[in-house]
Motif scaffolding. Structure first.
Motif, PDB file in Angstrom:
ATOM      1  N   UNK A 169       0.639  -1.004  -0.005  1.00 41.39           N
ATOM      2  CA  UNK A 169      -0.109   0.081  -0.003  1.00 41.39           C
ATOM      3  C   UNK A 169       0.848   1.117  -0.021  1.00 41.39           C
ATOM      4  N   UNK A 170       1.858   1.261   0.829  1.00 43.22           N
ATOM      5  CA  UNK A 170       2.761   2.638   0.985  1.00 43.22           C
ATOM      6  C   UNK A 170       3.491   2.692  -0.362  1.00 43.22           C
ATOM      7  N   UNK A 171       3.859   1.451  -0.935  1.00 43.13           N
ATOM      8  CA  UNK A 171       4.784   1.719  -2.230  1.00 43.13           C
ATOM      9  C   UNK A 171       3.705   2.335  -3.311  1.00 43.13           C
ATOM     10  N   UNK A 172       2.703   1.490  -3.208  1.00 40.08           N
ATOM     11  CA  UNK A 172       1.781   2.183  -4.277  1.00 40.08           C
ATOM     12  C   UNK A 172       1.489   3.596  -4.220  1.00 40.08           C
ATOM     13  N   UNK A 173       1.189   4.114  -2.961  1.00 39.88           N
ATOM     14  CA  UNK A 173       1.032   5.492  -2.549  1.00 39.88           C
ATOM     15  C   UNK A 173       2.299   6.436  -3.297  1.00 39.88           C
ATOM     16  N   UNK A 174       3.261   5.723  -2.698  1.00 39.86           N
ATOM     17  CA  UNK A 174       4.621   6.586  -3.155  1.00 39.86           C
ATOM     18  C   UNK A 174       4.503   6.550  -4.559  1.00 39.86           C
ATOM     19  N   UNK A 175       4.414   5.639  -5.410  1.00 38.58           N
ATOM     20  CA  UNK A 175       4.431   5.653  -6.949  1.00 38.58           C
ATOM     21  C   UNK A 175       3.595   6.467  -7.499  1.00 38.58           C
ATOM     22  N   UNK A 176       2.388   6.728  -6.871  1.00 38.40           N
ATOM     23  CA  UNK A 176       1.425   7.653  -7.337  1.00 38.40           C
ATOM     24  C   UNK A 176       1.708   9.168  -6.986  1.00 38.40           C
ATOM     25  N   UNK A 177       2.382   9.411  -5.831  1.00 42.09           N
ATOM     26  CA  UNK A 177       2.993  10.734  -5.241  1.00 42.09           C
ATOM     27  C   UNK A 177       4.055  11.048  -6.264  1.00 42.09           C
ATOM     28  N   UNK A 178       5.030  10.044  -6.627  1.00 41.86           N
ATOM     29  CA  UNK A 178       6.095  10.148  -7.299  1.00 41.86           C
ATOM     30  C   UNK A 178       5.752  10.533  -8.534  1.00 41.86           C
ATOM     31  N   UNK A 179       4.791  10.092  -9.391  1.00 39.80           N
ATOM     32  CA  UNK A 179       4.282  10.199 -10.633  1.00 39.80           C
ATOM     33  C   UNK A 179       3.820  11.654 -10.850  1.00 39.80           C
ATOM     34  N   UNK A 180       2.950  12.043  -9.725  1.00 36.55           N
ATOM     35  CA  UNK A 180       2.151  13.404  -9.867  1.00 36.55           C
ATOM     36  C   UNK A 180       3.629  14.351  -9.725  1.00 36.55           C
ATOM     37  N   UNK A 181       4.535  14.316  -8.781  1.00 35.27           N
ATOM     38  CA  UNK A 181       5.558  14.952  -8.555  1.00 35.27           C
ATOM     39  C   UNK A 181       6.441  15.222 -10.019  1.00 35.27           C
ATOM     40  N   UNK A 182       6.878  14.162 -10.475  1.00 31.97           N
ATOM     41  CA  UNK A 182       7.244  14.010 -11.774  1.00 31.97           C
ATOM     42  C   UNK A 182       6.737  14.722 -12.760  1.00 31.97           C
ATOM     43  N   UNK A 183       5.254  14.662 -12.994  1.00 30.06           N
ATOM     44  CA  UNK A 183       4.558  15.600 -14.040  1.00 30.06           C
ATOM     45  C   UNK A 183       4.753  17.076 -13.685  1.00 30.06           C
TER      46      UNK A 183
END
Length: 97
Positions: free
Chosen positions: A66-80
């Protein structure tokens, strides 16, 4: 353990391009010290993410996923936002957080 390593490598490959390009601007790659600086940055990122994932996995496997999935989403938004709008986080932004 292999899942954690795969997640760490994916995170480095997919989301760390802005940090790496920033570090490459200030590293002298004509010297050994510059290469050591870049390599140590990547190893540190890998180890910190792996430590976080392993600690969470010892608590509960579903918690780590769950934490890894949330971090992936946050990282993707930040990268965007970093790539689209050219936003770079500086010391004042980190200080405000």
């Amino acid at each position: 353990m292999s899942f954690t390593a795969a997640v760490c490598v994916f995170t480095l490959a997919a989301f760390q391009a802005p940090l790496l390009s920033y570090a490459l601007r200030f590293s002298d790659l004509h010297t050994v010290e510059g290469w050591v600086q870049i390599l140590s940055l990547q190893v540190l990122q890998f180890c910190l993410f792996a430590a976080l994932a392993c600690i969470l996995a010892t608590i509960a496997l579903w918690l780590m996923k769950t934490v890894v999935a949330v971090l992936f989403i946050v990282n993707a938004v930040a990268l965007y936002f970093m790539l689209t709008y050219g936003i770079e986080i500086d010391r004042t932004m980190v200080g405000n957080i």
